[in-house]
Design a protein around this motif. Structure first.
Motif, PDB file in Angstrom:
ATOM      1  N   PRO A 116       0.762  -1.192  -0.014  1.00  0.00           N
ATOM      2  CA  PRO A 116      -0.126  -0.075  -0.022  1.00  0.00           C
ATOM      3  C   PRO A 116       0.808   1.312  -0.052  1.00  0.00           C
ATOM      4  O   PRO A 116       1.515   1.539   0.712  1.00  0.00           O
ATOM      5  CB  PRO A 116      -0.840  -0.194   1.215  1.00  0.00           C
ATOM      6  N   PRO A 117       0.508   2.228  -0.986  1.00  0.00           N
ATOM      7  CA  PRO A 117       1.340   3.582  -1.003  1.00  0.00           C
ATOM      8  C   PRO A 117       0.854   4.295   0.422  1.00  0.00           C
ATOM      9  O   PRO A 117      -0.110   4.291   0.892  1.00  0.00           O
ATOM     10  CB  PRO A 117       0.992   4.098  -2.012  1.00  0.00           C
ATOM     11  N   ARG A 175     -10.502  -5.244   2.900  1.00  0.00           N
ATOM     12  CA  ARG A 175      -9.877  -6.247   2.486  1.00  0.00           C
ATOM     13  C   ARG A 175     -10.624  -7.163   1.480  1.00  0.00           C
ATOM     14  O   ARG A 175     -10.077  -7.489   0.168  1.00  0.00           O
ATOM     15  CB  ARG A 175      -9.143  -7.039   3.424  1.00  0.00           C
ATOM     16  N   LYS A 176     -11.832  -7.120   1.622  1.00  0.00           N
ATOM     17  CA  LYS A 176     -12.679  -8.052   0.862  1.00  0.00           C
ATOM     18  C   LYS A 176     -12.827  -7.173  -0.587  1.00  0.00           C
ATOM     19  O   LYS A 176     -12.777  -8.029  -1.519  1.00  0.00           O
ATOM     20  CB  LYS A 176     -13.987  -8.168   1.460  1.00  0.00           C
ATOM     21  N   LYS A 192     -12.544   3.416 -11.793  1.00  0.00           N
ATOM     22  CA  LYS A 192     -13.016   3.007 -10.353  1.00  0.00           C
ATOM     23  C   LYS A 192     -11.958   2.949  -9.504  1.00  0.00           C
ATOM     24  O   LYS A 192     -10.726   2.656  -9.917  1.00  0.00           O
ATOM     25  CB  LYS A 192     -13.497   1.650 -10.467  1.00  0.00           C
ATOM     26  N   PRO A 193     -11.860   3.922  -8.237  1.00  0.00           N
ATOM     27  CA  PRO A 193     -11.156   3.797  -7.373  1.00  0.00           C
ATOM     28  C   PRO A 193     -10.579   2.530  -6.809  1.00  0.00           C
ATOM     29  O   PRO A 193     -11.318   1.473  -6.406  1.00  0.00           O
ATOM     30  CB  PRO A 193     -11.433   4.755  -6.147  1.00  0.00           C
ATOM     31  N   PHE A 194      -9.054   2.534  -6.489  1.00  0.00           N
ATOM     32  CA  PHE A 194      -8.551   1.073  -6.026  1.00  0.00           C
ATOM     33  C   PHE A 194      -7.953   1.465  -4.774  1.00  0.00           C
ATOM     34  O   PHE A 194      -7.013   2.238  -4.813  1.00  0.00           O
ATOM     35  CB  PHE A 194      -7.983   0.332  -6.940  1.00  0.00           C
TER      36      PHE A 194
END
Length: 211
Positions: A37-38, A65-66, A48-50
């Protein structure tokens, strides 16, 4: 270390990322898939945001997490170390993730796996153990495994670094065939020639120095 980085890869585009060793190219791929993770910043896949996103009120929300696991298959990552399961056959390497992650029925996963291995000229090796394959063949199995997840973008981390020189051309032709099918790709490489022969665009990331 990565800092002040902005990179857009358009649908169907092949972008090669060049830079010296230890400048953060591989970390970028791991951040893109949220395996690492940054600390800050935002990632979008297919609009779409991730990982996290801005709310209307200006706050930052983090995906569960899901939700991360649900979106991660949309990004196919071919590791430099390949990370195949050595005790499984080539076909099982391609099938297993489909069944576990996508909940795809076994018969459907095998059909998809066999079709991909056939397209990559690996049908004759589908039932054999992956440790008996050549470096180029293992590379193709890894690509088949990633493609089986139906990703929107493919990330390649130094796809030719572990290969003998005579196999580099084989991998180049394979990636060109994926490009001809409209596959979106971000390719980390140290080879200017490989990048020039494959990519629509080349991005260079240099090592940051402190003065």
């Amino acid at each position: 270390m990565l800092d002040q980085l902005s990179l857009d890869v358009q649908e169907g585009e092949i972008v090669a990322l060049l830079g010296p060793s230890d400048c953060g190219k591989s970390i970028l791929l791991r951040c893109t898939t949220w395996l690492e993770p940054p600390d800050e910043g935002f990632i979008e896949v297919g609009g779409k945001p991730f990982g996290r996103w801005h709310s209307e009120g200006g706050g930052i929300h983090h995906q569960s997490r899901k939700d991360l696991d649900r979106m991660r298959p949309r990004i196919g990552l071919v590791f430099q170390q390949l990370n195949l399961w050595p005790h499984m056959s080539a076909l099982e390497n391609v099938v297993r993730a489909q069944c576990v992650v996508l909940r795809r029925k076994r018969d459907d996963a095998e059909r998809r796996g066999n079709a991909l291995l056939s397209g990559l000229e690996l049908s004759a090796f589908a039932q054999g153990p992956v440790q008996s394959l050549s470096g180029g063949q293992r590379q193709r199995v890894t690509i088949a495994r990633a493609l089986a997840m139906d990703p929107e973008v493919m990330l390649f981390d130094e796809p030719t670094s572990a290969l003998d020189p005579e196999l580099v051309g084989e991998v180049l032709e394979l990636l060109k065939s994926l490009a001809a099918q409209g596959t979106t790709m971000l390719v980390v490489t140290h080879s200017v020639g490989f990048a020039a022969a494959l990519a629509n665009r080349i991005a260079f990331h240099g090592r940051r120095t402190n003065h």
